[in-house]
Design a protein around this motif. Structure first.
Motif, PDB file in Angstrom:
ATOM      1  N   LEU B 264      10.664  26.014 -16.759  1.00  0.00           N
ATOM      2  CA  LEU B 264      11.927  25.491 -16.245  1.00  0.00           C
ATOM      3  C   LEU B 264      12.891  25.185 -17.386  1.00  0.00           C
ATOM      4  CD1 LEU B 264      10.322  22.831 -13.849  1.00  0.00           C
ATOM      5  CD2 LEU B 264      11.174  25.096 -13.173  1.00  0.00           C
ATOM      6  N   PRO B 265      14.192  25.275 -17.113  1.00  0.00           N
ATOM      7  CA  PRO B 265      15.173  24.902 -18.135  1.00  0.00           C
ATOM      8  C   PRO B 265      15.174  23.402 -18.421  1.00  0.00           C
ATOM      9  CG  PRO B 265      16.145  26.298 -16.455  1.00  0.00           C
ATOM     10  CD  PRO B 265      14.826  25.855 -15.930  1.00  0.00           C
ATOM     11  N   CYS B 266      14.703  22.577 -17.483  1.00  0.00           N
ATOM     12  CA  CYS B 266      14.588  21.141 -17.725  1.00  0.00           C
ATOM     13  C   CYS B 266      13.522  20.602 -16.788  1.00  0.00           C
ATOM     14  CB  CYS B 266      15.931  20.444 -17.511  1.00  0.00           C
ATOM     15  SG  CYS B 266      16.281  20.094 -15.796  1.00  0.00           S
ATOM     16  N   PRO B 267      12.975  19.409 -17.093  1.00  0.00           N
ATOM     17  CA  PRO B 267      11.859  18.922 -16.292  1.00  0.00           C
ATOM     18  C   PRO B 267      12.191  18.695 -14.816  1.00  0.00           C
ATOM     19  CG  PRO B 267      12.535  17.283 -17.940  1.00  0.00           C
ATOM     20  CD  PRO B 267      13.258  18.542 -18.253  1.00  0.00           C
ATOM     21  N   ALA B 269      14.190  20.637 -12.947  1.00  0.00           N
ATOM     22  CA  ALA B 269      14.797  21.809 -12.310  1.00  0.00           C
ATOM     23  C   ALA B 269      14.027  22.380 -11.119  1.00  0.00           C
ATOM     24  CB  ALA B 269      15.035  22.903 -13.346  1.00  0.00           C
ATOM     25  N   SER B 270      12.777  21.927 -10.921  1.00  0.00           N
ATOM     26  CA  SER B 270      12.023  22.477  -9.790  1.00  0.00           C
ATOM     27  C   SER B 270      12.656  22.075  -8.461  1.00  0.00           C
ATOM     28  CB  SER B 270      10.568  22.007  -9.842  1.00  0.00           C
ATOM     29  OG  SER B 270      10.510  20.599  -9.790  1.00  0.00           O
ATOM     30  N   VAL B 271      13.540  21.052  -8.508  1.00  0.00           N
ATOM     31  CA  VAL B 271      14.166  20.624  -7.247  1.00  0.00           C
ATOM     32  C   VAL B 271      15.238  21.606  -6.776  1.00  0.00           C
ATOM     33  CG1 VAL B 271      13.787  18.179  -7.688  1.00  0.00           C
ATOM     34  CG2 VAL B 271      15.962  19.224  -8.384  1.00  0.00           C
ATOM     35  N   ILE B 272      15.749  22.423  -7.701  1.00  0.00           N
ATOM     36  CA  ILE B 272      16.830  23.334  -7.319  1.00  0.00           C
ATOM     37  C   ILE B 272      16.213  24.538  -6.605  1.00  0.00           C
ATOM     38  CG2 ILE B 272      18.837  24.641  -8.131  1.00  0.00           C
ATOM     39  CD1 ILE B 272      18.985  22.838 -10.539  1.00  0.00           C
ATOM     40  N   ARG B 273      16.113  24.411  -5.307  1.00  0.00           N
ATOM     41  CA  ARG B 273      15.378  25.416  -4.538  1.00  0.00           C
ATOM     42  C   ARG B 273      16.107  26.743  -4.433  1.00  0.00           C
ATOM     43  NH1 ARG B 273      14.430  20.684  -1.951  1.00  0.00           N
ATOM     44  NH2 ARG B 273      16.185  21.059  -0.564  1.00  0.00           N
ATOM     45  N   ASN B 296      19.461  31.976 -16.806  1.00  0.00           N
ATOM     46  CA  ASN B 296      20.838  32.423 -17.041  1.00  0.00           C
ATOM     47  C   ASN B 296      21.847  31.810 -16.065  1.00  0.00           C
ATOM     48  OD1 ASN B 296      20.687  34.082 -19.345  1.00  0.00           O
ATOM     49  ND2 ASN B 296      19.628  35.645 -18.137  1.00  0.00           N
ATOM     50  N   ALA B 297      21.324  31.167 -15.005  1.00  0.00           N
ATOM     51  CA  ALA B 297      22.204  30.716 -13.927  1.00  0.00           C
ATOM     52  C   ALA B 297      23.355  29.817 -14.408  1.00  0.00           C
ATOM     53  CB  ALA B 297      21.391  29.986 -12.862  1.00  0.00           C
ATOM     54  N   PHE B 298      23.044  28.866 -15.301  1.00  0.00           N
ATOM     55  CA  PHE B 298      24.087  27.900 -15.696  1.00  0.00           C
ATOM     56  C   PHE B 298      24.306  27.875 -17.196  1.00  0.00           C
ATOM     57  CE2 PHE B 298      22.008  26.186 -11.805  1.00  0.00           C
ATOM     58  CZ  PHE B 298      23.031  26.528 -10.931  1.00  0.00           C
ATOM     59  N   ARG B 299      24.043  29.011 -17.837  1.00  0.00           N
ATOM     60  CA  ARG B 299      24.325  29.090 -19.267  1.00  0.00           C
ATOM     61  C   ARG B 299      25.817  29.235 -19.482  1.00  0.00           C
ATOM     62  NH1 ARG B 299      19.051  32.436 -20.880  1.00  0.00           N
ATOM     63  NH2 ARG B 299      18.051  30.802 -22.133  1.00  0.00           N
ATOM     64  N   HIS B 327      20.712  17.501  -6.295  1.00  0.00           N
ATOM     65  CA  HIS B 327      20.135  16.385  -5.548  1.00  0.00           C
ATOM     66  C   HIS B 327      21.163  15.711  -4.654  1.00  0.00           C
ATOM     67  CE1 HIS B 327      16.045  15.594  -6.385  1.00  0.00           C
ATOM     68  NE2 HIS B 327      16.167  15.419  -7.675  1.00  0.00           N
ATOM     69  N   LEU B 328      22.345  15.467  -5.221  1.00  0.00           N
ATOM     70  CA  LEU B 328      23.305  14.612  -4.524  1.00  0.00           C
ATOM     71  C   LEU B 328      24.295  15.376  -3.665  1.00  0.00           C
ATOM     72  CD1 LEU B 328      23.954  11.953  -7.343  1.00  0.00           C
ATOM     73  CD2 LEU B 328      22.237  11.923  -5.522  1.00  0.00           C
ATOM     74  N   THR B 329      24.531  16.675  -3.987  1.00  0.00           N
ATOM     75  CA  THR B 329      25.526  17.420  -3.203  1.00  0.00           C
ATOM     76  C   THR B 329      24.937  18.633  -2.503  1.00  0.00           C
ATOM     77  OG1 THR B 329      26.224  19.050  -4.865  1.00  0.00           O
ATOM     78  CG2 THR B 329      27.215  16.851  -5.020  1.00  0.00           C
ATOM     79  N   GLY B 330      23.715  19.030  -2.907  1.00  0.00           N
ATOM     80  CA  GLY B 330      23.116  20.216  -2.314  1.00  0.00           C
ATOM     81  C   GLY B 330      23.574  21.501  -2.972  1.00  0.00           C
ATOM     82  N   ASP B 331      24.474  21.401  -3.967  1.00  0.00           N
ATOM     83  CA  ASP B 331      24.965  22.590  -4.663  1.00  0.00           C
ATOM     84  C   ASP B 331      24.852  22.369  -6.173  1.00  0.00           C
ATOM     85  OD1 ASP B 331      26.327  24.663  -5.825  1.00  0.00           O
ATOM     86  OD2 ASP B 331      28.212  24.337  -4.739  1.00  0.00           O
ATOM     87  N   ALA B 332      23.933  23.112  -6.805  1.00  0.00           N
ATOM     88  CA  ALA B 332      23.667  22.911  -8.232  1.00  0.00           C
ATOM     89  C   ALA B 332      24.833  23.316  -9.122  1.00  0.00           C
ATOM     90  CB  ALA B 332      22.410  23.687  -8.637  1.00  0.00           C
ATOM     91  N   ALA B 333      25.784  24.061  -8.596  1.00  0.00           N
ATOM     92  CA  ALA B 333      26.903  24.533  -9.425  1.00  0.00           C
ATOM     93  C   ALA B 333      28.119  23.609  -9.364  1.00  0.00           C
ATOM     94  CB  ALA B 333      27.297  25.948  -9.013  1.00  0.00           C
ATOM     95  N   ARG B 334      27.991  22.495  -8.650  1.00  0.00           N
ATOM     96  CA  ARG B 334      29.136  21.571  -8.597  1.00  0.00           C
ATOM     97  C   ARG B 334      29.166  20.676  -9.833  1.00  0.00           C
ATOM     98  NH1 ARG B 334      31.844  21.242  -3.787  1.00  0.00           N
ATOM     99  NH2 ARG B 334      32.617  19.111  -3.955  1.00  0.00           N
TER     100      ARG B 334
END
Ligand SMILES: C[S@@+](CC[C@H](N)C(=O)[O-])C[C@H]1O[C@@H](n2cnc3c(N)ncnc32)[C@H](O)[C@@H]1O
Ligand code: SF4
Ligand code: SF4
Lengths: 95, 380
Positions: B264-267, B269-273, B296-299, B327-334
């Protein structure tokens, strides 16, 4: 001599690597690295040369002299500044 | 500007966080481990961990954090430390200290551990053991002695939360008395079990302000007393109103391998389904680091939308934490909701408005994975 007041606020007289700090060469990156508990610093040539001399036995004057033997244009104030920055990173500690 | 937006400028990683196991004798309600803990049966074997460490070294890793769960729960810890150190890597052991005897500390020092981060829960056994859910405090004091006695440099870590933040000064004094070169006070971050328990963990603004004063006073006190330790204080991003430069940027300097070999890119990150999960048993680490969709998703900054996209801070904080955004918005790219410029900031403010409302006793203790609990009771 400017040792008096400058040395009192500046870096320690005989700097050495801080606790848990390791100096190493990384062949893959072709760079000298300083490994610290929570970070890795990639060293430029100047910082690497100064750190290699920080063994707790040399004071500022000896470090500057040793650098002058090997490099041109060594400025004592630059060494003081560099050591102060390294101290902020906890890379060097008091001798 | 276009330069920084180029997603293909990927440098080699410096650090590997190896979560050797999720087993742990303690039950800290703030634990940032995922709720879905890996059962023992799914843990990588010694040989598999060694291979992961070798692969990490081959792609540039020079710093290894051996953590968990409780890394001491792995009998092969000295062997893995030795393997890592043999490659030249800096070996940092992150431990609760439970089970760290003098002999074990000496053995680990001999096998090449460079530094130990020992966590404490509180200044006194009563509240410390209450939060740990076990009688751990005395063991930790003994562990600190074992660590310094073995000549290992010591960082003492304390997670600050509503229940202990009022004792900040005494916690620092204890860490100094134990011989710490560094003291790391981290206000509880809200991931995993910590997020589950957010309402009981969040301190009030007044508590936080008082602890800031206590930290400053402790710095002066210990500096005056001679060779003071380095005191690092990480304030909660909820209060800071600015996102933390999470992991120094997504997949930029570090990677994490979980007990079962997920990479994972960080400990967190497994939550980002929405992202596919890579595993070290199925794909080489080099390929995962450079070529995988998840890494590469958020580089870089190309994935950002407003307000981050045009914000001058985006190269310093990288838009904050992707896991927190998810976690808080449901969208990892926000934009990370803790940012004052985020349209989702109200989510944080409403959590803060409730801080101090719930009694500490309402927290949920971290419990082991179901399979482990069953095995343990069947074994009796
Ligand atoms: C997950 S623990 C694993 C190692 C070991 N079990 C321990 O607790 O020291 C790694 C480190 O993260 C800290 N930690 C755990 N949960 C945290 C949270 N929610 N926020 C900040 N730090 C946290 C712990 O205090 C410890 O220093
Ligand atoms: S933070 Fe507490 S519960 Fe979590 S792994 Fe460490 S000691 Fe165990
Ligand atoms: S808008 Fe984005 S880049 Fe700007 S400060 Fe907030 S999180 Fe950082």
């Amino acid at each position: 001599m400017t040792t008096g007041p400058t040395a009192a606020v500046g870096p320690a007289p005989a700097p050495r690597l801080g606790p848990g700090v390791r100096f190493t060469h990384d062949a893959a990156r072709a760079a000298d690295l300083l490994l610290l508990p929570e970070k890795v610093l990639v060293l430029n040539t100047t910082a690497a040369a100064v750190l290699a001399l920080c063994d707790g036995s040399r004071g500022l004057d000896e470090i500057t002299a040793a650098l002058k033997d090997r490099y041109e244009h060594v400025n004592r104030q630059d060494v003081i500044d560099l050591l102060a920055r390294l101290e902020q990173h906890r890379a060097v500690a008091h001798g | 500007m276009a330069e920084a937006d180029r997603p293909w400028e990927v440098a080699a990683p410096f650090g590997l966080l190896a979560e050797l196991t999720h087993r742990c004798p303690l039950h800290c309600p703030y634990c940032a481990n995922p709720i879905q803990l890996t059962p023992r049966a799914d843990e990588l074997t010694t040989a598999q961990w060694k291979d992961v460490i070798s692969q990490a070294h081959a792609i540039g890793v020079v710093q290894l954090h051996l953590s968990g769960g409780e890394p001491l729960a792995r009998a092969d810890l000295p062997e893995l430390a030795f393997h890592a150190r043999s490659s030249g890597a800096y070996v940092n052991l992150v431990t609760s200290g439970v089970g760290l005897t003098r002999e074990r500390a000496l053995l680990l020092a001999d096998r090449g551990v460079d530094h130990v981060q020992l966590s404490l829960q509180d200044a006194d056994a009563g509240p410390a053991d209450y939060v740990a859910g076990a009688r751990a405090h005395q063991c930790k004091l003994a562990a600190a002695k074992a660590i310094t006695g073995a000549g290992l440099p010591l960082t003492v870590n304390i997670v600050l939360h509503r229940g202990n933040i009022g004792r900040t000064a005494r916690i620092i004094d204890l860490a100094v008395a134990l011989g710490a070169d560094r003291v790391e006070l981290a206000n509880a971050q809200f991931y995993g079990w910590g997020l589950l328990n957010r309402s009981t963990l969040l301190p009030t603004r007044d508590q936080l302000d008082a602890s800031l004063v206590a930290v400053e006073q402790a710095r002066t006190r210990h500096a005056a007393a001679g060779r003071g330790p380095h005191i690092v204080h990480v304030v909660s991003d909820y209060y800071a109103g600015r996102p933390k430069p999470c992991m120094d940027g997504w997949a930029r300097r570090q990677l994490t391998v979980t007990p079962s070999g997920d990479v994972l890119p960080c400990p967190g990150a497994s939550v980002i389904r929405s992202l596919p999960v890579e595993n070290a048993l199925r794909r080489p680490l080099a390929e995962i680091w450079y070529d995988s969709e998840a890494f590469n998703a958020f580089r870089g900054t190309g994935w950002m939308s407003d307000p981050c996209r045009s914000c001058p801070s985006r190269h310093e904080d990288f838009g904050g934490c992707r896991c927190q955004a998810f976690h808080l918005t449901g969208d990892a790219a926000r934009t990370d909701p803790v940012c004052r410029l985020s349209p989702d900031r109200a989510l944080i403010d409403s959590a803060l408005a409730q801080a101090g409302g719930l009694p500490q006793a309402d927290h949920v203790m971290r419990t082991p994975p179901v399979a482990d609990a069953r095995t343990a009771s069947e074994g009796r």
